[in-house]
Design a protein around this motif. Structure first.
Motif, PDB file in Angstrom:
ATOM      1  N   ARG A 108       9.391  48.899  11.988  1.00 26.46           N
ATOM      2  CA  ARG A 108       9.183  48.457  10.603  1.00 26.46           C
ATOM      3  C   ARG A 108       9.352  46.955  10.458  1.00 26.46           C
ATOM      4  NH1 ARG A 108      12.568  53.283   7.650  1.00 26.46           N
ATOM      5  NH2 ARG A 108      11.323  54.963   8.545  1.00 26.46           N
ATOM      6  N   GLY A 109       9.415  46.248  11.574  1.00 31.91           N
ATOM      7  CA  GLY A 109       9.564  44.799  11.555  1.00 31.91           C
ATOM      8  C   GLY A 109      10.932  44.383  12.055  1.00 31.91           C
ATOM      9  N   VAL A 110      11.212  43.094  11.977  1.00 32.61           N
ATOM     10  CA  VAL A 110      12.500  42.559  12.396  1.00 32.61           C
ATOM     11  C   VAL A 110      13.472  42.700  11.228  1.00 32.61           C
ATOM     12  CG1 VAL A 110      13.711  40.516  13.229  1.00 32.61           C
ATOM     13  CG2 VAL A 110      11.385  40.970  13.998  1.00 32.61           C
ATOM     14  N   LEU A 111      14.582  43.410  11.461  1.00 30.21           N
ATOM     15  CA  LEU A 111      15.543  43.727  10.408  1.00 30.21           C
ATOM     16  C   LEU A 111      16.955  43.387  10.859  1.00 30.21           C
ATOM     17  CD1 LEU A 111      14.285  47.347   9.580  1.00 30.21           C
ATOM     18  CD2 LEU A 111      13.678  45.261   8.367  1.00 30.21           C
ATOM     19  N   SER A 112      17.846  43.222   9.885  1.00 30.92           N
ATOM     20  CA  SER A 112      19.261  43.075  10.202  1.00 30.92           C
ATOM     21  C   SER A 112      19.845  44.469  10.435  1.00 30.92           C
ATOM     22  CB  SER A 112      19.990  42.370   9.063  1.00 30.92           C
ATOM     23  OG  SER A 112      20.066  43.198   7.936  1.00 30.92           O
ATOM     24  N   ASP A 113      21.054  44.518  10.994  1.00 26.72           N
ATOM     25  CA  ASP A 113      21.666  45.819  11.251  1.00 26.72           C
ATOM     26  C   ASP A 113      21.959  46.580   9.965  1.00 26.72           C
ATOM     27  OD1 ASP A 113      23.650  43.999  10.540  1.00 26.72           O
ATOM     28  OD2 ASP A 113      25.158  44.844  11.884  1.00 26.72           O
ATOM     29  N   ARG A 114      22.253  45.854   8.889  1.00 28.32           N
ATOM     30  CA  ARG A 114      22.494  46.521   7.604  1.00 28.32           C
ATOM     31  C   ARG A 114      21.229  47.224   7.103  1.00 28.32           C
ATOM     32  NH1 ARG A 114      25.154  41.177   6.311  1.00 28.32           N
ATOM     33  NH2 ARG A 114      27.297  41.525   6.941  1.00 28.32           N
ATOM     34  N   GLN A 115      20.091  46.526   7.218  1.00 29.28           N
ATOM     35  CA  GLN A 115      18.827  47.128   6.795  1.00 29.28           C
ATOM     36  C   GLN A 115      18.461  48.303   7.690  1.00 29.28           C
ATOM     37  OE1 GLN A 115      16.554  43.530   7.170  1.00 29.28           O
ATOM     38  NE2 GLN A 115      16.506  43.197   4.958  1.00 29.28           N
ATOM     39  N   CYS A 116      18.779  48.217   8.983  1.00 32.23           N
ATOM     40  CA  CYS A 116      18.500  49.328   9.890  1.00 32.23           C
ATOM     41  C   CYS A 116      19.308  50.559   9.522  1.00 32.23           C
ATOM     42  CB  CYS A 116      18.811  48.923  11.331  1.00 32.23           C
ATOM     43  SG  CYS A 116      17.642  47.780  12.046  1.00 32.23           S
ATOM     44  N   ARG A 117      20.559  50.354   9.134  1.00 37.07           N
ATOM     45  CA  ARG A 117      21.386  51.492   8.740  1.00 37.07           C
ATOM     46  C   ARG A 117      20.888  52.121   7.438  1.00 37.07           C
ATOM     47  NH1 ARG A 117      25.380  47.932  10.783  1.00 37.07           N
ATOM     48  NH2 ARG A 117      26.230  48.753  12.723  1.00 37.07           N
ATOM     49  N   GLU A 118      20.425  51.276   6.512  1.00 41.64           N
ATOM     50  CA  GLU A 118      19.883  51.803   5.256  1.00 41.64           C
ATOM     51  C   GLU A 118      18.621  52.619   5.505  1.00 41.64           C
ATOM     52  OE1 GLU A 118      19.155  48.468   2.762  1.00 41.64           O
ATOM     53  OE2 GLU A 118      21.274  48.042   2.410  1.00 41.64           O
ATOM     54  N   GLN A 119      17.742  52.115   6.375  1.00 46.64           N
ATOM     55  CA  GLN A 119      16.471  52.788   6.636  1.00 46.64           C
ATOM     56  C   GLN A 119      16.565  53.810   7.765  1.00 46.64           C
ATOM     57  OE1 GLN A 119      13.317  49.925   7.136  1.00 46.64           O
ATOM     58  NE2 GLN A 119      13.981  48.711   5.376  1.00 46.64           N
ATOM     59  N   LYS A 120      17.755  53.902   8.398  1.00 45.51           N
ATOM     60  CA  LYS A 120      17.993  54.855   9.490  1.00 45.51           C
ATOM     61  C   LYS A 120      16.970  54.702  10.614  1.00 45.51           C
ATOM     62  CE  LYS A 120      20.524  58.229   6.915  1.00 45.51           C
ATOM     63  NZ  LYS A 120      20.615  58.120   5.543  1.00 45.51           N
ATOM     64  N   VAL A 121      16.881  53.469  11.142  1.00 44.21           N
ATOM     65  CA  VAL A 121      15.935  53.186  12.206  1.00 44.21           C
ATOM     66  C   VAL A 121      16.611  52.294  13.247  1.00 44.21           C
ATOM     67  CG1 VAL A 121      14.942  51.177  11.010  1.00 44.21           C
ATOM     68  CG2 VAL A 121      13.584  52.385  12.680  1.00 44.21           C
ATOM     69  N   GLY A 122      16.326  52.535  14.522  1.00 46.11           N
ATOM     70  CA  GLY A 122      16.847  51.729  15.619  1.00 46.11           C
ATOM     71  C   GLY A 122      15.724  50.921  16.245  1.00 46.11           C
ATOM     72  N   GLY A 123      16.042  50.207  17.316  1.00 39.49           N
ATOM     73  CA  GLY A 123      15.035  49.405  17.983  1.00 39.49           C
ATOM     74  C   GLY A 123      15.654  48.503  19.032  1.00 39.49           C
ATOM     75  N   GLU A 124      14.967  47.413  19.346  1.00 40.66           N
ATOM     76  CA  GLU A 124      15.439  46.465  20.361  1.00 40.66           C
ATOM     77  C   GLU A 124      16.442  45.509  19.736  1.00 40.66           C
ATOM     78  OE1 GLU A 124      13.791  42.963  23.311  1.00 40.66           O
ATOM     79  OE2 GLU A 124      12.363  44.146  22.162  1.00 40.66           O
ATOM     80  N   LEU A 125      17.650  45.466  20.262  1.00 42.32           N
ATOM     81  CA  LEU A 125      18.705  44.574  19.790  1.00 42.32           C
ATOM     82  C   LEU A 125      18.410  43.173  20.307  1.00 42.32           C
ATOM     83  CD1 LEU A 125      21.428  44.229  18.339  1.00 42.32           C
ATOM     84  CD2 LEU A 125      22.521  44.778  20.519  1.00 42.32           C
ATOM     85  N   MET A 126      17.931  42.285  19.426  1.00 42.28           N
ATOM     86  CA  MET A 126      17.487  40.961  19.858  1.00 42.28           C
ATOM     87  C   MET A 126      18.652  39.992  19.997  1.00 42.28           C
ATOM     88  SD  MET A 126      14.071  40.786  17.575  1.00 42.28           S
ATOM     89  CE  MET A 126      13.381  39.351  18.335  1.00 42.28           C
ATOM     90  N   CYS A 127      19.496  39.863  18.958  1.00 40.11           N
ATOM     91  CA  CYS A 127      20.600  38.910  19.011  1.00 40.11           C
ATOM     92  C   CYS A 127      21.680  39.294  18.016  1.00 40.11           C
ATOM     93  CB  CYS A 127      20.105  37.484  18.752  1.00 40.11           C
ATOM     94  SG  CYS A 127      19.410  37.228  17.129  1.00 40.11           S
ATOM     95  N   THR A 128      22.841  38.672  18.186  1.00 39.31           N
ATOM     96  CA  THR A 128      23.936  38.832  17.242  1.00 39.31           C
ATOM     97  C   THR A 128      24.301  37.460  16.696  1.00 39.31           C
ATOM     98  OG1 THR A 128      25.575  38.671  19.011  1.00 39.31           O
ATOM     99  CG2 THR A 128      24.890  40.876  18.343  1.00 39.31           C
TER     100      THR A 128
END
Length: 131
Positions: free
Chosen positions: A109-129
């Motif tokens: 769904r695009g490049v997202l922050s971890d908060r947005q990923c938790r809201e949308q319940k989607v994972g992906g490639e962890l780019m950076c912290t």
């Protein structure tokens, strides 16, 4: 020529913050622009704009500092590299500094922050912290 444009963009931002620069220039790419959008939405940078050019454009990033000049970005670490991709599910997303920092994740769904990923319940490639 850089083989990893994301690592180059993160290094330029990291070096700019360490030097106390007001702005840095990144090589233009869609992923770098999306990372800048997440950093702006989360409050780590003031803003950015894309300057088209030939053969390749530039992204100008305006860095953000506190009222007394303290750094907003204290650490910016690349997690997934070209030689070692790191994919995480939504329940395995790391909590950076117990929620004081963010992870930037590339999802379907695009490049997202971890908060947005938790809201949308989607994972992906962890780019950076970032924190």
């Amino acid at each position: 020529m850089w083989s990893d444009t994301i690592a180059d963009a993160l290094t330029r931002i990291r070096n700019g913050v360490r030097n106390g620069s007001k702005e840095v220039k990144l090589r233009q790419s869609k992923t770098a622009a999306n990372i800048c959008k997440v950093l702006k939405d989360e409050g780590y940078i003031k803003g950015f704009d894309v300057v088209e050019g030939k053969p390749q454009g530039v992204i100008r990033v305006e860095l953000k500092y506190g009222p007394k000049g303290e750094k907003v970005i204290t650490d910016l670490t690349r997690q997934s590299r070209s030689g070692r991709r790191l994919y995480v599910s939504v329940d395995k997303l790391p909590r950076v500094r117990n929620g004081m920092g963010i992870s930037i994740v590339s999802t379907n769904r695009g490049v997202l922050s971890d908060r947005q990923c938790r809201e949308q319940k989607v994972g992906g490639e962890l780019m950076c912290t970032v924190y």
